[in-house]
Design an enzyme around this catalytic site. Structure first.
Site, short mmCIF file in Angstrom:
data_model
loop_
_atom_site.label_atom_id
_atom_site.label_comp_id
_atom_site.label_asym_id
_atom_site.label_seq_id
_atom_site.Cartn_x
_atom_site.Cartn_y
_atom_site.Cartn_z
N LYS A 196 20.81 9.56 52.67
CA LYS A 196 19.51 8.88 52.56
C LYS A 196 18.65 9.50 51.45
O LYS A 196 18.09 8.79 50.63
CB LYS A 196 18.71 8.98 53.87
CG LYS A 196 19.37 8.33 55.07
CD LYS A 196 18.44 8.37 56.27
CE LYS A 196 18.13 9.75 56.82
NZ LYS A 196 19.29 10.46 57.40
N ARG B 191 12.44 7.80 63.24
CA ARG B 191 13.63 8.37 63.88
C ARG B 191 13.62 8.17 65.39
O ARG B 191 14.57 8.59 66.06
CB ARG B 191 13.70 9.86 63.60
CG ARG B 191 14.65 10.26 62.46
CD ARG B 191 14.52 11.74 62.30
NE ARG B 191 15.62 12.42 61.70
CZ ARG B 191 15.68 12.78 60.41
NH1 ARG B 191 14.73 12.45 59.57
NH2 ARG B 191 16.69 13.49 59.96
N ARG C 242 26.33 20.98 51.77
CA ARG C 242 25.06 21.07 51.03
C ARG C 242 24.31 22.37 51.28
O ARG C 242 23.40 22.71 50.54
CB ARG C 242 24.18 19.84 51.28
CG ARG C 242 23.62 19.70 52.66
CD ARG C 242 22.95 18.35 52.87
NE ARG C 242 22.46 18.33 54.24
CZ ARG C 242 21.84 17.32 54.81
NH1 ARG C 242 21.64 16.21 54.13
NH2 ARG C 242 21.42 17.39 56.05
N ARG D 15 22.12 23.66 53.44
CA ARG D 15 20.72 23.81 53.79
C ARG D 15 20.60 24.76 54.97
O ARG D 15 21.56 24.96 55.70
CB ARG D 15 20.19 22.41 54.19
CG ARG D 15 18.87 22.05 53.59
CD ARG D 15 18.63 20.58 53.74
NE ARG D 15 18.48 20.17 55.14
CZ ARG D 15 18.29 18.92 55.51
NH1 ARG D 15 18.23 17.96 54.62
NH2 ARG D 15 18.15 18.63 56.78
N ARG E 250 22.16 17.93 65.65
CA ARG E 250 21.45 16.85 64.94
C ARG E 250 22.16 15.51 65.12
O ARG E 250 21.52 14.47 65.27
CB ARG E 250 21.31 17.16 63.44
CG ARG E 250 20.29 18.26 63.17
CD ARG E 250 19.44 18.00 61.94
NE ARG E 250 20.22 17.77 60.74
CZ ARG E 250 20.72 18.75 59.97
NH1 ARG E 250 20.52 20.00 60.28
NH2 ARG E 250 21.41 18.44 58.91
P1 AMP Z 1 15.97 15.41 57.10
O1 AMP Z 1 15.62 16.11 55.83
O2 AMP Z 1 15.52 13.97 57.10
O3 AMP Z 1 17.40 15.59 57.50
O4 AMP Z 1 15.09 16.11 58.25
C1 AMP Z 1 15.27 17.47 58.57
C2 AMP Z 1 14.65 17.78 59.92
O5 AMP Z 1 13.24 17.49 59.87
C3 AMP Z 1 15.16 16.96 61.09
O6 AMP Z 1 16.33 17.51 61.64
C4 AMP Z 1 13.97 17.03 62.06
O7 AMP Z 1 13.92 18.28 62.70
C5 AMP Z 1 12.79 16.96 61.11
N1 AMP Z 1 12.38 15.56 60.88
C6 AMP Z 1 12.42 14.87 59.71
N2 AMP Z 1 11.97 13.61 59.87
C7 AMP Z 1 11.63 13.49 61.18
C8 AMP Z 1 11.12 12.44 61.98
N3 AMP Z 1 10.88 11.22 61.46
N4 AMP Z 1 10.90 12.69 63.30
C9 AMP Z 1 11.13 13.90 63.84
N5 AMP Z 1 11.62 14.93 63.15
C10 AMP Z 1 11.88 14.75 61.83
#
Ligand code: AMP
Length: 185
Positions: free
Chosen positions: A14, A89, A128, A130, A141
């Protein structure tokens, strides 16, 4: 003017696709994950709140995320459109987004659902490197995605807003698929 929601499991690509589409469409890339990571680096109160959830692979509570998105979507650069990456989400977030957008007299054009098989998701995330990409956290996750985020597929399908795109292959191939399937009118 384009307003897109980029949807998919963790590791689907994404962020990468949103970044390249935002550049070609000249709209802001709104990634809740990036906003949280920046807040953590800055050690801001938002970052402190988000960190424990992110480190465990859990979702940050809805009220925190929703407050942040409300603030972001009311900034002036969003008048040209936007791409949302990683939000919504949960069902509660999707419902709040719908009411926020109607308040702002906006609507999204489409929800792009990136489809990638599980084995490939894990492989991509491990690659990746992270901080929240350790094997245990990745597993958590994916589980959280299945439980709390996957139900949004039906939510958007019921509203005729969902477009499935095959997310396998190299980055450019996927971008081209998105452009051809979702953006050529
Ligand atoms: P991402 O970079 O989108 O993979 O997000 C990394 C982490 O940020 C996720 O595993 C969640 O802990 C938190 N996070 C990001 N977006 C959301 C969201 N819309 N709702 C809740 N937690 C989020």
């Amino acid at each position: 003017m384009v307003r897109l929601i980029l949807f998919g499991p963790p590791g689907a690509g994404k962020g990468t696709q949103a970044a390249s589409l935002c550049e070609s469409l000249a709209v802001p890339h709104i990634s809740t994950g990036d906003i949280f990571r920046a807040a953590i680096s800055a050690q801001s109160p938002l970052g402190v709140k988000a960190q424990t959830f992110m480190d465990r692979g859990e979702l940050v509570p809805d009220e925190v995320v929703v407050g942040m998105i409300r603030e972001r979507l009311t900034q002036s650069d969003t008048s040209s459109g936007w791409i949302l990456d990683g939000f919504p989400r949960t069902l509660a977030q999707a419902e709040t987004l719908d009411s926020l957008l109607s308040e702002l007299d906006q609507s999204y054009d489409t929800v792009i659902s990136l489809k990638v098989p599980d084995e490939l998701l894990v492989q991509r995330m491990l690659g990746r490197g992270r901080k929240d990409d350790t094997e245990d956290v990745i597993r958590r996750r994916l589980q959280v995605y299945q439980e709390q985020t996957a139900p949004l597929i039906d939510y958007y399908r019921d509203r005729n807003s969902l477009q499935d795109v095959n997310g396998t292959g190299d980055i450019k191939e996927v971008t081209t698929r998105i452009q051809q399937q979702c953006l050529s009118k």
